[in-house]
Motif scaffolding. Structure first.
Motif, mmCIF file in Angstrom:
data_model
loop_
_atom_site.group_PDB
_atom_site.id
_atom_site.type_symbol
_atom_site.label_atom_id
_atom_site.label_comp_id
_atom_site.label_asym_id
_atom_site.label_seq_id
_atom_site.Cartn_x
_atom_site.Cartn_y
_atom_site.Cartn_z
ATOM 1 N N LEU A 18 -1.027 -7.809 -3.702
ATOM 2 C CA LEU A 18 -0.297 -6.695 -4.598
ATOM 3 C C LEU A 18 0.966 -5.820 -3.878
ATOM 4 N N ALA A 38 5.715 -1.731 -4.662
ATOM 5 C CA ALA A 38 6.109 -1.131 -6.133
ATOM 6 C C ALA A 38 3.975 -0.499 -6.700
ATOM 7 N N TYR A 39 3.260 -1.900 -6.367
ATOM 8 C CA TYR A 39 2.704 -1.140 -7.409
ATOM 9 C C TYR A 39 1.530 -0.062 -6.371
ATOM 10 N N GLY A 63 3.029 2.858 -7.476
ATOM 11 C CA GLY A 63 2.246 2.742 -8.767
ATOM 12 C C GLY A 63 1.527 3.854 -8.522
ATOM 13 N N LEU A 70 3.961 -1.074 -15.128
ATOM 14 C CA LEU A 70 5.852 -1.076 -14.456
ATOM 15 C C LEU A 70 5.038 -1.967 -12.821
ATOM 16 N N GLY A 71 4.291 -1.050 -12.217
ATOM 17 C CA GLY A 71 4.094 -1.405 -10.994
ATOM 18 C C GLY A 71 3.092 -2.483 -10.790
ATOM 19 N N THR A 72 2.889 -3.276 -11.721
ATOM 20 C CA THR A 72 2.191 -4.086 -11.111
ATOM 21 C C THR A 72 2.891 -5.375 -11.633
ATOM 22 N N VAL A 73 3.713 -5.325 -12.104
ATOM 23 C CA VAL A 73 5.265 -6.276 -12.642
ATOM 24 C C VAL A 73 5.846 -6.193 -11.539
ATOM 25 N N GLY A 74 6.063 -4.582 -11.114
ATOM 26 C CA GLY A 74 6.678 -5.319 -9.475
ATOM 27 C C GLY A 74 6.113 -5.521 -8.377
ATOM 28 N N GLY A 75 5.217 -5.084 -8.275
ATOM 29 C CA GLY A 75 4.112 -5.466 -7.016
ATOM 30 C C GLY A 75 4.300 -6.698 -7.368
ATOM 31 N N TYR A 81 6.712 -8.850 -7.050
ATOM 32 C CA TYR A 81 7.645 -9.459 -6.427
ATOM 33 C C TYR A 81 8.110 -9.027 -5.531
ATOM 34 N N ILE A 82 7.800 -7.293 -5.357
ATOM 35 C CA ILE A 82 7.973 -6.219 -4.078
ATOM 36 C C ILE A 82 7.192 -6.361 -3.409
#
Length: 78
Positions: free
Chosen positions: A23, A26-27, A30, A70-75, A77-78
Motif C-alpha cells: 500500500l 496514505a495508508y 493513516g 480512508l487510509g486503506t482506500v487512499g493507500g 491510489y496514493i
C-alpha cells in the motif's frame, strides 16, 4: 499495561499488513494517526478512574475505524 501492549501490537500488525500488500503513503500516514489515537486511548483510562472509558473506547475506536478505511482506500491510489 495489557491494553498498551495490545495497542502496540495492533499498530505493528497494521504496519506489516500495509507493507505486505504494497500500500502507498496514505495508508502509512493513516497508521501513524491510528498509533496516536491508540496511544491517546491508553492514556485516557486509568485503573483507579474508569470515568472516561466510554470516551476512550467509543470515540477513539470509531476514529480508528474511519482513519483505517480512508487510509486503506487512499493507500491503494496514493
Amino acid at each position: 499495561s495489557l491494553a498498551a501492549l495490545c495497542h502496540l501490537l495492533t499498530a505493528i500488525f497494521l504496519l506489516l499488513a500495509g507493507l505486505i500488500q504494497g500500500l502507498g503513503f496514505a495508508y502509512f500516514l493513516g497508521i501513524a494517526v491510528i498509533a496516536g489515537l491508540l496511544y491517546t486511548e491508553t492514556r485516557l483510562v486509568h485503573a483507579g478512574d474508569l470515568s472516561r472509558v466510554a470516551t476512550a473506547f467509543l470515540t477513539c475506536n470509531a476514529l480508528v475505524a474511519l482513519v483505517l478505511l480512508l487510509g486503506t482506500v487512499g493507500g491503494l491510489y496514493i
